[in-house]
Motif scaffolding. Structure first.
Motif, PDB file in Angstrom:
ATOM      1  N   GLY A  94     -44.457  22.475  13.475  1.00 51.80           N
ATOM      2  CA  GLY A  94     -44.284  23.872  13.093  1.00 51.80           C
ATOM      3  C   GLY A  94     -45.575  24.621  12.873  1.00 51.80           C
ATOM      4  N   ASP A 123     -37.445  17.925   7.794  1.00 51.74           N
ATOM      5  CA  ASP A 123     -36.367  18.545   8.565  1.00 51.74           C
ATOM      6  C   ASP A 123     -36.945  19.631   9.471  1.00 51.74           C
ATOM      7  N   SER A 124     -36.536  19.658  10.727  1.00 48.95           N
ATOM      8  CA  SER A 124     -37.067  20.634  11.683  1.00 48.95           C
ATOM      9  C   SER A 124     -36.689  22.065  11.312  1.00 48.95           C
ATOM     10  N   GLU A 125     -35.666  22.230  10.483  1.00 49.65           N
ATOM     11  CA  GLU A 125     -35.218  23.566  10.089  1.00 49.65           C
ATOM     12  C   GLU A 125     -35.867  24.040   8.788  1.00 49.65           C
TER      13      GLU A 125
END
Length: 672
Positions: free
Chosen positions: A405, A330-332
């Motif tokens: 990230g 998940d990008s979050e």
């Protein structure tokens, strides 16, 4: 901060208190470890035990409570490191170091606001490493302002500052019973003479003598020895071992509260680095007058990187590049989880090569930002992965591809000779590590020095107001001192990397004599303007003897090949570190100034690799000696679609440990 003094009663532990006071810290308690009742001295590797019958008078002279513990352990772990390199490792059961842990833990119960520990270590890595291990486990900061000081200068300073210490033990050649009870001032000339004749440590760092402090600038009372007794331990004609037993002592009022000399805080820079600061300062002023300005300009252009880690092995060396979080995440997801995911990948690759995390020598950590909360989060997750002597590291903020990230790369080797310089104490020497990394890791014949920023060592803060000149001088001094402390006398810098936060700063830090690469990035730790990272060769090579069945260590000076590669509107630079095993180790090469006309398309990278032809070897033979490579290119150059063709040109489809870093501004300097 409030701190507790580790008190032996000797000159070093007492003089360090004066420097703690000069740096704004507050003494609230003293702590000491003593031999069992009935013993004047025991054979301890960690603690000065002679003179313990007078230690209570020292604490009373300071007017602080004294906490004592009897030494119950033995020097079980006698290696340079203490504890495990694996994450979460504790101390060694039954070792005398654990008595210190119990003692300081007890002090914290009675003084929960204590944050620091005063340590009088000068040269003893053995003592420093163990005290720092205990302090880390108790979340305490070691304060070691005498660390790495020149002993002759230090002794003179102690005398000038009013430290009145007397010899209570002699155990070095040239020292006899007649020297017991004499002051430092009375003995200074003798120490200097014996140092010239026999190499005696002027401050007794080789155990040649021990002292008891009777007065200092922090003492509220002075100590008088009313009755002593000489105890002969070993009667030797040249180096007898004897000590004073303190049978009776008393406290007396000092004539005034200002008794004793003033402690001078050391100058921030050595003379040669002051000159460097002045040169950079003048360059900066000239730049302002000429209107020179420059800033890093981030880009949001889409770009991509290889979708899987790349590896390369040469002999027992392993390089791993392009490790980044699984795209399915998940990008979050929090940064701590991204760090954990990357290190799970790293651990898997290491295990497939019969290596472990503790075999890693150096890591480069690339983050999208080095804002305080990001840097802290990354360090928190990172710290859970290593024990004692973690790898050296450089950490920088770059513009990563969308959805990525973080990235990391590393170099590893299984080697029983691996040693780390991992200093966690505040001092005047160089900055304590501000993350879970070592200042330097040596895996023969290379020394990997962590990226250094211009922190003020006693406070771990950047200069205020900000100053490129002072930061530059400090990173040079820090790096120089770390290389010397890593015991690499006679070594050679193979490559200096300067990470910069402003491209205009490159013109002020050029003019160097070693292979150098300047890289402008988005951000650096703590908001620094420059970070310096170096790779050093010890100068030692293992070569086969004439019969080729045995090997010999020889010293050699490296020869560097250089060349600049410019593509129209795009400057491309490659840096190659040669780590080709133990025999006939190559030194290093950087690419530097030659113009190639043409477009900026990836095909231009058919740059005639034969430019680096060495002794008639074909290009493939040359590249086979490269363990790892980085490709840097400017923001406006989009190599995304052509990365595979770049890889084919450079490596002939071999899976090299190559990091593709985009975007960066590149400035190259070559040293012959």
């Amino acid at each position: 901060m409030k701190y507790v003094a580790l008190l032996s009663g000797g000159k070093d532990s007492c003089y360090n208190l004066s420097h703690c006071n000069a740096n704004g810290h507050q003494l609230v308690a003293a702590a000491t470890l003593s031999p069992q009742s009935g013993k004047d001295e025991i054979d301890s590797y960690m603690y000065q035990t002679v003179g313990q019958d007078a230690i209570e008078f020292v604490a009373r002279a300071l007017e602080v409570p004294l906490y004592r513990r009897v030494i119950q352990g033995d020097p079980i772990e006698q290696n340079a490191e203490y504890g495990s390199r694996s994450a979460g490792g504790a101390g060694v059961l039954g070792d005398e170091t654990e008595d210190l842990y119990t003692l300081l833990e007890h002090v914290k119960v009675h003084h929960p606001d204590v944050q620091g520990v005063s340590v009088g270590a000068i040269l003893s890595n053995y003592q420093r490493v163990r005290v720092e291990h205990v302090c880390r486990r108790l979340s305490l900061t070691p304060l070691s302002y005498l660390w790495q000081r020149d002993q002759a200068e230090l002794l003179s300073e102690m005398i000038a500052a009013g430290i009145k210490s007397v010899l209570i033990k002699v155990a070095g050649i040239g020292l006899t019973v007649k020297h017991l009870g004499k002051t430092l001032n009375e003995m200074q000339d003798t120490f200097t003479r014996l140092n010239s004749l026999y190499g005696l440590h002027i401050c007794g760092e080789g155990g040649e003598y021990e002292t008891l402090t009777l007065d200092s600038s922090l003492f509220k009372h002075r100590i008088v020895l009313d009755e002593t007794e000489v105890v002969m331990h070993t009667d030797n004609e040249f180096a007898p071992v004897a000590y004073l037993r303190i049978k009776r002592a008393s406290l007396h009022p000092k004539e005034s509260s200002t008794d004793g000399g003033r402690v001078e805080v050391l100058p921030l820079l050595e003379d040669r680095f002051i000159k460097l600061k002045n040169v950079v300062e003048n360059s900066v002023l000239e730049g302002y007058e000429n209107g020179s300005r420059g800033t890093y300009e981030p880009t949001n252009e889409p770009h991509c990187i290889p979708d899987h880690p790349s590896t390369q092995t040469i002999g027992s060396w392993l390089a791993i590049g392009n490790i980044h979080p699984d795209p399915s995440l998940d990008s979050e997801i929090p940064l701590e989880e991204l760090v954990r995911n990357c290190f799970i990948q790293l651990q898997g690759i290491l295990e497939s090569h019969d290596l472990r995390m503790e075999d890693v020598a150096n890591i480069t950590l690339l983050l999208p930002s080095l804002a305080p909360e990001v840097f802290a989060a990354a360090n928190k997750a990172y710290a859970k992965l290593f024990g004692v002597s973690p790898p050296s590291r450089a950490c920088v903020g770059v513009d990563l591809p969308e959805g990525v990230g973080m990235m990391l790369e590393c170099i590893a080797r299984k080697d029983n000779t691996r040693r780390a310089l991992h200093v966690q104490s505040l001092s005047y020497w160089a900055p304590a590590n501000i993350g879970p990394y070592s200042q330097a890791v040596t895996v023969e014949p290379y020394v990997f020095v962590s990226g250094q920023i211009g922190l003020l060592p006693p406070s771990l803060t950047l200069p205020s107001p900000p100053s490129l000149a002072l930061e530059t001088a400090l990173v040079f001094q820090h790096t120089d001192r770390i290389i010397r402390a890593a015991d690499t006398a006679g070594g050679h810098v193979l490559l200096s990397l300067y990470w910069l936060a402003d491209d205009a700063d490159t013109i002020h830090t050029d003019g160097l004599e070693t292979p150098t690469l300047f890289l402008v990035v988005a951000s650096l730790p703590r908001g620094a303007r420059v970070e310096k990272q170096v790779l050093v060769h010890t100068g030692q090579f293992t070569v086969p003897d004439e019969d080729e069945d045995t090997f010999t260590q020889v010293s050699r000076t490296p020869e560097f090949l250089s060349g600049d590669i410019h593509v129209e509107r795009t400057q491309l630079s490659r840096t190659v570190d040669f780590l080709s095993g133990d025999v006939n180790v190559k030194c290093g090469i950087t690419a530097s100034n030659e113009t190639i006309l043409g477009s900026a398309r990836p095909s231009i990278l058919n740059w005639q690799v034969s430019r680096f032809d060495m002794s008639g070897a074909s290009p493939p033979a040359f590249w086979e000696t490269a363990l790892s490579a980085r490709l840097f290119h400017r923001v406006e150059a989009n190599f995304s679609s052509g990365w595979s063709s770049v890889s084919r040109v450079l490596f002939e489809d071999k899976d090299y440990a190559c990091n593709h870093v985009h975007p960066l501004s590149i400035y190259q300097h070559s040293g012959e």
